[in-house]
Design a protein around this motif. Structure first.
Motif, PDB file in Angstrom:
ATOM      1  N   VAL A  76      22.417 -54.859  68.046  1.00 41.27           N
ATOM      2  CA  VAL A  76      21.004 -54.538  68.253  1.00 41.27           C
ATOM      3  C   VAL A  76      20.387 -55.482  69.284  1.00 41.27           C
ATOM      4  N   ALA A  77      20.726 -56.768  69.209  1.00 39.13           N
ATOM      5  CA  ALA A  77      20.124 -57.759  70.096  1.00 39.13           C
ATOM      6  C   ALA A  77      20.493 -57.528  71.554  1.00 39.13           C
ATOM      7  N   VAL A  78      21.760 -57.228  71.825  1.00 40.52           N
ATOM      8  CA  VAL A  78      22.182 -57.008  73.210  1.00 40.52           C
ATOM      9  C   VAL A  78      21.427 -55.829  73.810  1.00 40.52           C
ATOM     10  N   ALA A  79      21.345 -54.729  73.071  1.00 47.60           N
ATOM     11  CA  ALA A  79      20.600 -53.572  73.573  1.00 47.60           C
ATOM     12  C   ALA A  79      19.126 -53.904  73.749  1.00 47.60           C
ATOM     13  N   PHE A  80      18.568 -54.670  72.833  1.00 50.75           N
ATOM     14  CA  PHE A  80      17.147 -55.024  72.896  1.00 50.75           C
ATOM     15  C   PHE A  80      16.833 -55.806  74.161  1.00 50.75           C
ATOM     16  N   HIS A  81      17.700 -56.746  74.527  1.00 49.48           N
ATOM     17  CA  HIS A  81      17.466 -57.528  75.742  1.00 49.48           C
ATOM     18  C   HIS A  81      17.513 -56.661  76.988  1.00 49.48           C
ATOM     19  N   GLY A  82      18.142 -55.498  76.895  1.00 51.18           N
ATOM     20  CA  GLY A  82      18.143 -54.552  78.004  1.00 51.18           C
ATOM     21  C   GLY A  82      17.013 -53.537  77.918  1.00 51.18           C
ATOM     22  N   GLY A  83      16.069 -53.759  77.002  1.00 51.27           N
ATOM     23  CA  GLY A  83      14.956 -52.838  76.840  1.00 51.27           C
ATOM     24  C   GLY A  83      15.315 -51.585  76.073  1.00 51.27           C
ATOM     25  N   LEU A  84      16.380 -51.616  75.272  1.00 53.19           N
ATOM     26  CA  LEU A  84      16.873 -50.450  74.552  1.00 53.19           C
ATOM     27  C   LEU A  84      16.827 -50.700  73.053  1.00 53.19           C
ATOM     28  N   PHE A  85      16.452 -49.689  72.307  1.00 58.19           N
ATOM     29  CA  PHE A  85      16.405 -49.807  70.845  1.00 58.19           C
ATOM     30  C   PHE A  85      17.553 -48.993  70.279  1.00 58.19           C
ATOM     31  N   ASN A  86      18.685 -49.635  70.102  1.00 57.29           N
ATOM     32  CA  ASN A  86      19.889 -48.975  69.612  1.00 57.29           C
ATOM     33  C   ASN A  86      19.880 -48.956  68.085  1.00 57.29           C
ATOM     34  N   ILE A  87      19.620 -47.801  67.523  1.00 55.29           N
ATOM     35  CA  ILE A  87      19.680 -47.665  66.066  1.00 55.29           C
ATOM     36  C   ILE A  87      20.874 -46.794  65.670  1.00 55.29           C
ATOM     37  N   GLY A  88      21.880 -46.778  66.540  1.00 56.87           N
ATOM     38  CA  GLY A  88      23.078 -46.005  66.265  1.00 56.87           C
ATOM     39  C   GLY A  88      24.244 -46.842  65.805  1.00 56.87           C
ATOM     40  N   GLY A  89      23.973 -48.036  65.287  1.00 57.53           N
ATOM     41  CA  GLY A  89      25.058 -48.908  64.845  1.00 57.53           C
ATOM     42  C   GLY A  89      25.928 -48.275  63.769  1.00 57.53           C
ATOM     43  N   GLU A  90      25.316 -47.459  62.899  1.00 56.55           N
ATOM     44  CA  GLU A  90      26.097 -46.782  61.860  1.00 56.55           C
ATOM     45  C   GLU A  90      27.181 -45.900  62.477  1.00 56.55           C
ATOM     46  N   GLY A  91      26.777 -45.061  63.427  1.00 51.57           N
ATOM     47  CA  GLY A  91      27.739 -44.162  64.044  1.00 51.57           C
ATOM     48  C   GLY A  91      28.754 -44.881  64.899  1.00 51.57           C
ATOM     49  N   GLN A  92      28.321 -45.921  65.618  1.00 49.78           N
ATOM     50  CA  GLN A  92      29.242 -46.666  66.472  1.00 49.78           C
ATOM     51  C   GLN A  92      30.270 -47.416  65.642  1.00 49.78           C
ATOM     52  N   ALA A  93      29.845 -47.981  64.517  1.00 50.77           N
ATOM     53  CA  ALA A  93      30.803 -48.641  63.626  1.00 50.77           C
ATOM     54  C   ALA A  93      31.759 -47.619  63.003  1.00 50.77           C
ATOM     55  N   THR A  94      31.228 -46.444  62.631  1.00 48.07           N
ATOM     56  CA  THR A  94      32.076 -45.399  62.060  1.00 48.07           C
ATOM     57  C   THR A  94      33.120 -44.938  63.066  1.00 48.07           C
ATOM     58  N   PHE A  95      32.703 -44.719  64.307  1.00 49.43           N
ATOM     59  CA  PHE A  95      33.648 -44.280  65.325  1.00 49.43           C
ATOM     60  C   PHE A  95      34.635 -45.393  65.655  1.00 49.43           C
ATOM     61  N   GLY A  96      34.170 -46.641  65.640  1.00 47.90           N
ATOM     62  CA  GLY A  96      35.088 -47.756  65.814  1.00 47.90           C
ATOM     63  C   GLY A  96      36.135 -47.803  64.718  1.00 47.90           C
ATOM     64  N   GLY A  97      35.736 -47.431  63.490  1.00 44.10           N
ATOM     65  CA  GLY A  97      36.693 -47.377  62.399  1.00 44.10           C
ATOM     66  C   GLY A  97      37.764 -46.322  62.614  1.00 44.10           C
ATOM     67  N   LEU A  98      37.386 -45.196  63.217  1.00 45.92           N
ATOM     68  CA  LEU A  98      38.384 -44.176  63.524  1.00 45.92           C
ATOM     69  C   LEU A  98      39.420 -44.697  64.507  1.00 45.92           C
ATOM     70  N   GLY A  99      38.948 -45.372  65.561  1.00 47.05           N
ATOM     71  CA  GLY A  99      39.884 -45.928  66.536  1.00 47.05           C
ATOM     72  C   GLY A  99      40.797 -46.965  65.924  1.00 47.05           C
ATOM     73  N   LEU A 100      40.216 -47.851  65.117  1.00 48.93           N
ATOM     74  CA  LEU A 100      41.027 -48.887  64.469  1.00 48.93           C
ATOM     75  C   LEU A 100      42.069 -48.270  63.543  1.00 48.93           C
ATOM     76  N   ALA A 101      41.649 -47.249  62.776  1.00 50.02           N
ATOM     77  CA  ALA A 101      42.575 -46.626  61.823  1.00 50.02           C
ATOM     78  C   ALA A 101      43.709 -45.900  62.539  1.00 50.02           C
ATOM     79  N   LEU A 102      43.398 -45.229  63.640  1.00 48.77           N
ATOM     80  CA  LEU A 102      44.441 -44.507  64.368  1.00 48.77           C
ATOM     81  C   LEU A 102      45.512 -45.470  64.881  1.00 48.77           C
ATOM     82  N   VAL A 103      45.082 -46.617  65.414  1.00 45.25           N
ATOM     83  CA  VAL A 103      46.043 -47.608  65.896  1.00 45.25           C
ATOM     84  C   VAL A 103      46.796 -48.232  64.731  1.00 45.25           C
ATOM     85  N   GLY A 104      46.076 -48.556  63.655  1.00 46.58           N
ATOM     86  CA  GLY A 104      46.729 -49.179  62.507  1.00 46.58           C
ATOM     87  C   GLY A 104      47.757 -48.287  61.857  1.00 46.58           C
TER      88      GLY A 104
END
Length: 382
Positions: A76-104
């Motif tokens: 959230v902080a990185v996006a905020f410093h760029g003037g962006l309000f990223n409230i999609g952390g839930e989806g980004q973490a979920t999609f990151g979990g898919l990538g991690l699981a596929l490799v694992g």
């Protein structure tokens, strides 16, 4: 312009004293609510603190929760410093979990941990990056609002995760909507197992090496935002995209980069939750941490050090809240959530309410732009 607007507070007040004051106000209001339901605020606070910090096992759970919140708070902080309000952390973490699981699942049974684990971390970051870069592109080149697109991408990631788990990743002989368990080489080592390896005895807890990864992410974010040219460009766009454009910075590219980095940080939540604890891909492993990261970033003033401290606070609230619901008769889980919500409200969403008071008490007159330019010119010419 108000008098408060012309007052610049010292950094130690803005980053230290003001958040501490907001926390005290939040605890006082939460204590009144606890008193209103017939419980002792002091007893509730004692049980909460002891449950989170009184024993080694409780500390382990607190650090485990804090690790997840560090990742989402940094996102959230990185996006905020760029003037962006990223409230999609839930989806980004979920999609990151898919990538991690596929490799694992693909590499875990065939490779050593020193190869598989870095690739899983990289996959989680890359999948989270891609899922955040798409809303970033839509904002920069198509004018879509980043809040709307990131909200919708949360639902898309959740639906995609359900589809893949039910139809592709779930073992045929299992009714549970989860993947098969990872091989040992795809499991992030826990701290108590590492301690046992060197002869120390620690009680089992879910805290794992992802905590080290989270702290390294804090160091990287601090370097990126305040020490690198790319971070300066991102903050310049966040301050004024028009002014940054006139200075030769390309705002569209900065929006895309800021969202991509934010998504990569959110995707790393999967390393802690899936590789470190669950050992398999499960539904809803994020469990609201993406939204909690917003409060963590607000309370931490969008600074890595503040985010670490705010994450520890929320880790204490989560772990201590579980102990409260068990130890105090009549203190339900709903009351724990209510107390947590009040602390989020006063420490996060209402963090600036007390700012005018502290500006009057500790502020000093802020230099005008012309005076600042004169001071800079004098410094350059000796």
């Amino acid at each position: 312009m108000s008098a408060q607007a012309n007052q610049a507070m010292p950094r130690w007040v803005d980053l230290g004293l003001l958040p501490l004051w907001n926390l005290c106000v939040a605890l006082a209001v939460a204590g009144l609510v606890v008193l209103a339901i017939g419980q002792s605020p002091w007893q509730a606070l004692t049980v909460l603190i002891h449950g989170a910090l009184g024993e080694a096992r409780g500390i382990g759970y607190t650090l485990y929760y804090a690790t997840t919140f560090i990742f989402t708070g940094l996102a959230v902080a990185v996006a905020f410093h760029g003037g962006l309000f990223n409230i999609g952390g839930e989806g980004q973490a979920t999609f990151g979990g898919l990538g991690l699981a596929l490799v694992g699942l693909a590499l875990g049974p065939h490779g050593p941990a020193w190869v598989v684990l870095p690739l899983m971390v990289l996959a989680a970051a890359l999948f989270g990056m891609v899922w955040a870069a798409i809303p970033g592109y839509l904002q920069a080149w198509r004018g879509s609002h980043i809040v709307i697109t990131t909200i919708m991408f949360n639902f898309l990631a959740s639906s995609l995760s359900v589809y893949l788990l039910v139809n592709w990743l779930r073992p045929i002989d299992s009714m549970a909507v989860e993947s098969q368990s990872f091989a040992d080489s795809a499991r992030m080592p826990s701290l108590h197992s590492l301690a046992a390896w060197v002869g120390w005895e620690l009680p089992s807890s879910p805290v794992n090496l992802s905590l080290v990864l989270a702290l390294l992410a804090c160091v990287f974010v601090h370097w990126f935002l305040w020490k690198s040219g790319a971070g300066f460009a991102l903050r310049a766009v966040g301050s004024s995209a028009r002014a940054a454009h006139y200075a030769g910075i390309k705002p569209r590219q900065q929006v895309l980069m800021g969202m991509a980095l934010s998504g990569a940080l959110a995707g790393l939540v999967a390393v802690n939750e899936i590789s470190g604890v669950q050992g398999k891909l499960t539904l809803d492993f994020v469990a609201g941490a993406g939204f909690t990261g917003i409060a963590v970033a607000l309370m931490g003033r969008n600074h890595p050090v503040g985010i670490v401290l705010a994450s520890l606070l929320f880790g204490i609230l989560y772990q201590g809240g579980v102990e409260l619901s068990f130890e105090l008769p009549g203190f339900s889980r709903d009351m724990v959530v209510t107390a947590q919500g009040l602390i989020v409200l006063f420490s996060g969403a209402m963090a600036t309410v007390s700012t005018p008071l502290f500006a009057r008490l500790f502020g000093r007159p802020a230099a005008s732009p012309a005076a600042a330019q004169v001071k800079t010119t004098e410094a350059q010419h000796g």
